[in-house]
Design an enzyme around this catalytic site. Structure first.
Site, PDB file in Angstrom:
ATOM      1  N   GLU A 245       0.833  -1.207   0.000  1.00 18.79           N
ATOM      2  CA  GLU A 245       0.000   0.000   0.000  1.00 18.79           C
ATOM      3  C   GLU A 245       0.862   1.248   0.000  1.00 18.79           C
ATOM      4  O   GLU A 245       2.031   1.214   0.348  1.00 18.79           O
ATOM      5  CB  GLU A 245      -0.959   0.023   1.199  1.00 18.79           C
ATOM      6  CG  GLU A 245      -0.404  -0.454   2.524  1.00 18.79           C
ATOM      7  CD  GLU A 245       0.768   0.345   3.053  1.00 18.79           C
ATOM      8  OE1 GLU A 245       0.713   1.594   2.983  1.00 18.79           O
ATOM      9  OE2 GLU A 245       1.735  -0.254   3.533  1.00 18.79           O
TER      10      GLU A 245
ATOM     11  N   GLU B  94       4.494  -0.741   1.674  1.00 14.15           N
ATOM     12  CA  GLU B  94       4.659  -0.919   0.228  1.00 14.15           C
ATOM     13  C   GLU B  94       4.562  -2.378  -0.205  1.00 14.15           C
ATOM     14  O   GLU B  94       4.499  -2.664  -1.394  1.00 14.15           O
ATOM     15  CB  GLU B  94       6.004  -0.353  -0.277  1.00 14.15           C
ATOM     16  CG  GLU B  94       6.234   1.113   0.004  1.00 14.15           C
ATOM     17  CD  GLU B  94       7.590   1.599  -0.491  1.00 14.15           C
ATOM     18  OE1 GLU B  94       8.327   0.798  -1.131  1.00 14.15           O
ATOM     19  OE2 GLU B  94       7.934   2.764  -0.255  1.00 14.15           O
TER      20      GLU B  94
END
Length: 353
Positions: A178, A321
Site C-alpha cells: 500500500e 509498500e
C-alpha cells in the site's frame, strides 16, 4: 441488496476451507524426506499451508505479483503524519518508474509490482498504472465518514478485479502492499473497532511522528470512534466510517485471491488490518493468508494475533509498500523447493530413523 453487494456475496460464496487432504499428503511426504521429522520447522508448516490453499502438493507459484493499492486520506489535515500528502502521488510515480524499495525487493523475488490508484488525491497517468479511482482521497474521519458504503464496495471490487486480471495472466501468488500518507491512523481506528483493544495499543508513530504527533493521532482515533461508533460485526461499515480506500482495495485482493485458492502474503500493519477486515467479512478467507513479518508499527502484533498468524520474519521494518511480503517470497520458494527437489530416504539410500 444492490448489484455490488450481490457480486461480493457471490464471490464470498466461492471461498472455502483449506484442502485438508492435501495438507495431510504434504505432511506425510515431508516425513519421507532425508531429515528428522519436523526438523525444517516453519518451512514444513509453510509447505503444508501452501498445499492446503492450492490443493496441490507442489504448486507452481513462479508467477507472482505485489499489488500496491494507493489512496489518500483527509485525516492528514489533523497533523497525523510526518510527511505531506503530496508524497502519495510522488511515490506512486516512483513505483511505476521502478525506483522504490518494493521495486528492488520484488525484482529480487521475481515478482511483478502492480500499482493501483484507488483513491489518490491527484490526477495520475501512466501506461502501467491501474486506474481504479473511487474518489480523490477519503473524508477526514475525525469529522465525517471516510467514505460511503457504496464507495467502500467499489474499492473492494477494484481489488477483486485486479486479482481476476492477474490470475487470468497466470499469477498464482499474491502479496499486498500500500501507499497512502496518513494511513496508519485509519488502520489503527479500524483495529480498535474490529478488536476492541485500547487506542494506545493500536496507534503508533507511523512515518515517525514525534511525541506531540503521536498524541494527536491517538486523539484523532478516539474522536473518530466516538463520532462514528463503528460496529465490529459490520466490517464494510468499519472501513467506510474510519478506513481508507487502499485498505478496502486490499480487502478485495485478499478476498479475490482466496476465491481463486491462491496464497496471499500480507505485509505490515495496514495490509494486516485490511486482511483482518476481509476475514471478518468472510472467515474462510483466513486460510489463504501467509504473514510475512512483524513490523515495528505499534499495532501490528495485535493485528496478527487477532488473525491467529505467526510471521516468518522480524526485521524491524516499518516501510510498508509490500516490502516485507516480497522478502517472505524467498521462504515460500524455499518451502516449494524442499517439496520438489529434496530426496526421500528411499531415493537417497539413507536409513530412516
Amino acid at each position: 441488496m444492490n448489484k455490488l453487494e450481490q457480486e461480493l456475496s457471490d464471490r464470498l460464496s466461492r471461498i472455502g476451507p483449506p484442502d485438508e487432504q492435501a495438507v495431510s499428503r504434504a505432511a506425510a511426504y515431508l516425513d519421507t524426506l532425508t531429515k528428522p521429522p519436523g526438523s525444517l520447522g516453519k518451512l514444513e508448516t509453510l509447505a503444508c499451508r501452501l498445499a492446503g490453499i492450492t490443493g496441490e502438493l507442489r504448486p507452481d507459484l513462479s508467477r507472482r505479483a505485489v499489488v500496491v493499492m494507493a489512496g489518500d486520506h483527509g485525516v492528514c489535515a489533523e497533523g497525523v503524519s510526518a510527511f505531506p500528502q503530496e508524497v502519495t502521488p510522488q511515490m506512486v510515480m516512483n513505483f511505476l518508474a521502478g525506483g522504490a524499495a518494493i521495486n528492488v525487493l520484488a525484482r529480487q523475488a521475481g515478482a511483478e509490482v502492480v500499482c493501483v490508484d484507488v483513491g489518490v488525491a491527484a490526477e495520475l497517468s501512466h501506461p502501467r498504472l491501474v486506474a481504479a479511482k473511487v474518489r480523490p482521497g477519503t473524508g477526514n474521519l475525525a469529522k465525517e465518514a471516510a467514505m460511503t458504503r457504496e464507495e467502500a464496495l467499489q474499492a473492494v471490487k477494484a481489488g477483486i478485479d485486479v486479482v481476476d486480471r492477474l490470475y487470468g495472466d497466470g499469477v498464482r501468488l499474491f502479496a499486498t502492499g500500500e501507499m497512502g500518507i496518513g494511513n496508519t491512523t485509519p488502520s489503527a481506528a479500524m483495529l480498535v473497532a474490529l478488536t476492541g483493544i485500547g487506542v494506545e495499543a493500536a496507534v503508533g508513530r507511523g512515518t515517525g511522528v514525534d511525541d506531540a504527533g503521536l498524541a494527536r493521532k491517538r486523539d484523532v482515533v478516539r474522536r473518530a470512534l466516538d463520532l462514528h461508533r463503528p460496529d465490529a460485526s459490520d466490517p464494510l461499515g468499519v472501513v467506510a466510517a474510519v478506513g481508507g480506500l487502499e485498505i478496502a482495495g486490499l480487502m478485495g485482493v485478499v478476498l479475490g485471491a482466496a476465491s481463486r485458492r491462491c496464497p496471499v502474503v500480507i505485509d505490515g500493519f495496514i495490509s494486516t488490518v485490511a486482511a483482518l477486515a476481509a476475514v471478518r467479512l468472510c472467515p474462510q478467507a483466513a486460510s489463504c493468508l501467509i504473514a510475512s513479518h512483524r513490523s515495528q508499527e505499534h499495532g501490528h502484533a495485535a493485528a496478527l494475533e487477532a488473525l491467529g498468524l505467526s510471521p516468518m520474519l522480524e526485521l524491524e521494518m516499518r516501510l510498508g509498500e509490500g516490502t516485507g511480503a516480497a522478502l517472505a517470497m524467498h521462504l515460500i520458494d524455499a518451502a516449494c523447493r524442499i517439496m520438489s527437489e529434496m530426496a526421500t530416504f528411499a531415493q537417497a539410500g539413507v536409513s530412516k530413523g
